[in-house]
Design a protein around this motif. Structure first.
Motif, short mmCIF file in Angstrom:
data_model
loop_
_atom_site.label_atom_id
_atom_site.label_comp_id
_atom_site.label_asym_id
_atom_site.label_seq_id
_atom_site.Cartn_x
_atom_site.Cartn_y
_atom_site.Cartn_z
N GLY A 87 44.58 70.92 33.64
CA GLY A 87 42.96 70.36 34.14
C GLY A 87 42.84 71.01 35.49
N ILE A 88 43.82 70.75 36.50
CA ILE A 88 43.70 71.40 37.81
C ILE A 88 43.60 72.79 37.68
CG2 ILE A 88 44.68 71.30 40.25
CD1 ILE A 88 46.07 68.72 39.42
N LEU A 89 44.22 73.23 37.09
CA LEU A 89 43.99 74.93 37.12
C LEU A 89 42.92 75.34 36.73
CD1 LEU A 89 47.67 76.02 36.17
CD2 LEU A 89 46.75 75.92 38.50
N ILE A 90 42.34 74.57 35.66
CA ILE A 90 41.06 74.99 35.02
C ILE A 90 39.98 74.39 35.97
CG2 ILE A 90 39.26 74.48 33.01
CD1 ILE A 90 41.76 73.73 31.14
N ALA A 91 39.97 73.60 36.55
CA ALA A 91 39.08 73.04 37.65
C ALA A 91 39.01 74.18 38.78
CB ALA A 91 39.19 71.68 38.10
N PHE A 92 40.18 74.43 39.29
CA PHE A 92 40.16 75.52 40.17
C PHE A 92 39.48 76.89 39.92
CE2 PHE A 92 42.77 78.63 42.67
CZ PHE A 92 42.32 78.38 43.83
#
Length: 241
Positions: free
Chosen positions: A40-45
């Motif tokens: 999720g964090i990589l997608i949001a980034f």
């Protein structure tokens, strides 16, 4: 006359004469959800980068990346310390105020003629001392981390405003000697980002490859359950941490 070839039925595909069942929507949904949760964090980034690039032609330039890395490094270093706190099932609301009082004391020491290496050590000791007060209030005083650190937030902010009289603190003649810590670069990489990367690697190593790191995970996993693995492990308790 050639016989008509059979049409593959829905949900099946043919390759090299063999039939293979295609995953249905009901089977793909859990996999997609699991992937989003794990990344999720990589997608949001990635989405933030796409939005920023669409808003400005200068966003994807090396200069902008260096500027963003320089500015985010301070929050990143604070976040590393917060990681240890959160892993022990705690919270610290006072980190910003502690950073403020450490910064003004550091500047005052420089203005008073203290050599900057010694001033850095003294400022770090001050921050560690204030953090220790939080730890004592939680482990010895029995206060909840939220309450203790919220009180320290107010106290540290008040002390900072009183100490500086709500005015900027001028560093003095040593400003040029320490400017490279915040504004300098090494091989094109901002110095604050290099510090952040070094601290992040050291913290990762401590958490993954040391006894102390395993104790941090254990305390956060079962902080209050009697007879838990954390409570049975010698030297592993929230008070000793």
């Amino acid at each position: 006359m050639d016989a008509p070839q059979p049409t593959p039925s829905a949900g099946w595909s043919e390759s090299n004469g063999s039939r293979r069942r295609l995953p249905g929507a009901s089977e793909l949904r859990p996999a997609v959800v699991s992937f989003v949760r794990g990344h999720g964090i990589l997608i949001a980034f990635g989405l933030l980068i796409l939005i920023g690039a669409s808003q400005s032609p200068h966003f994807l330039t090396p200069e902008n990346f260096a500027n963003v890395a320089r500015q985010a490094s301070i929050a990143g270093i604070l976040g590393i310390g917060m990681t240890f706190v959160i892993l022990t099932a705690g919270i610290d609301l006072s980190v910003g105020s502690i950073l403020g009082i450490v910064a003004v004391v550091f500047a005052s020491l420089l203005a008073g003629g203290v050599p900057w290496p010694l001033a850095i050590v003294l400022a770090l000791l001050l921050g560690a001392g204030v953090g220790s007060l939080n730890g004592l209030g939680i482990t010895k005083g029995g206060l909840q981390p939220f309450i203790m650190t919220l009180a320290m937030l107010v106290i540290a902010r008040g002390v900072t405003l009183t100490y500086t009289d709500a005015k900027p603190v001028r560093v003095g003649e040593q400003a040029d000697e320490i400017a490279w810590i915040g504004n300098g670069s090494l091989a094109g990489i901002p110095v604050p980002f290099l510090l952040f990367a070094g601290i992040a690697f050291a913290s990762w190593f401590v958490l993954r490859h040391t006894t102390f790191g395993r104790q941090v995970y254990a305390v956060g996993d079962t902080p209050k359950r009697p007879g838990s693995p954390a409570s049975r492990q010698p030297g592993c308790s929230s008070r000793s941490m």
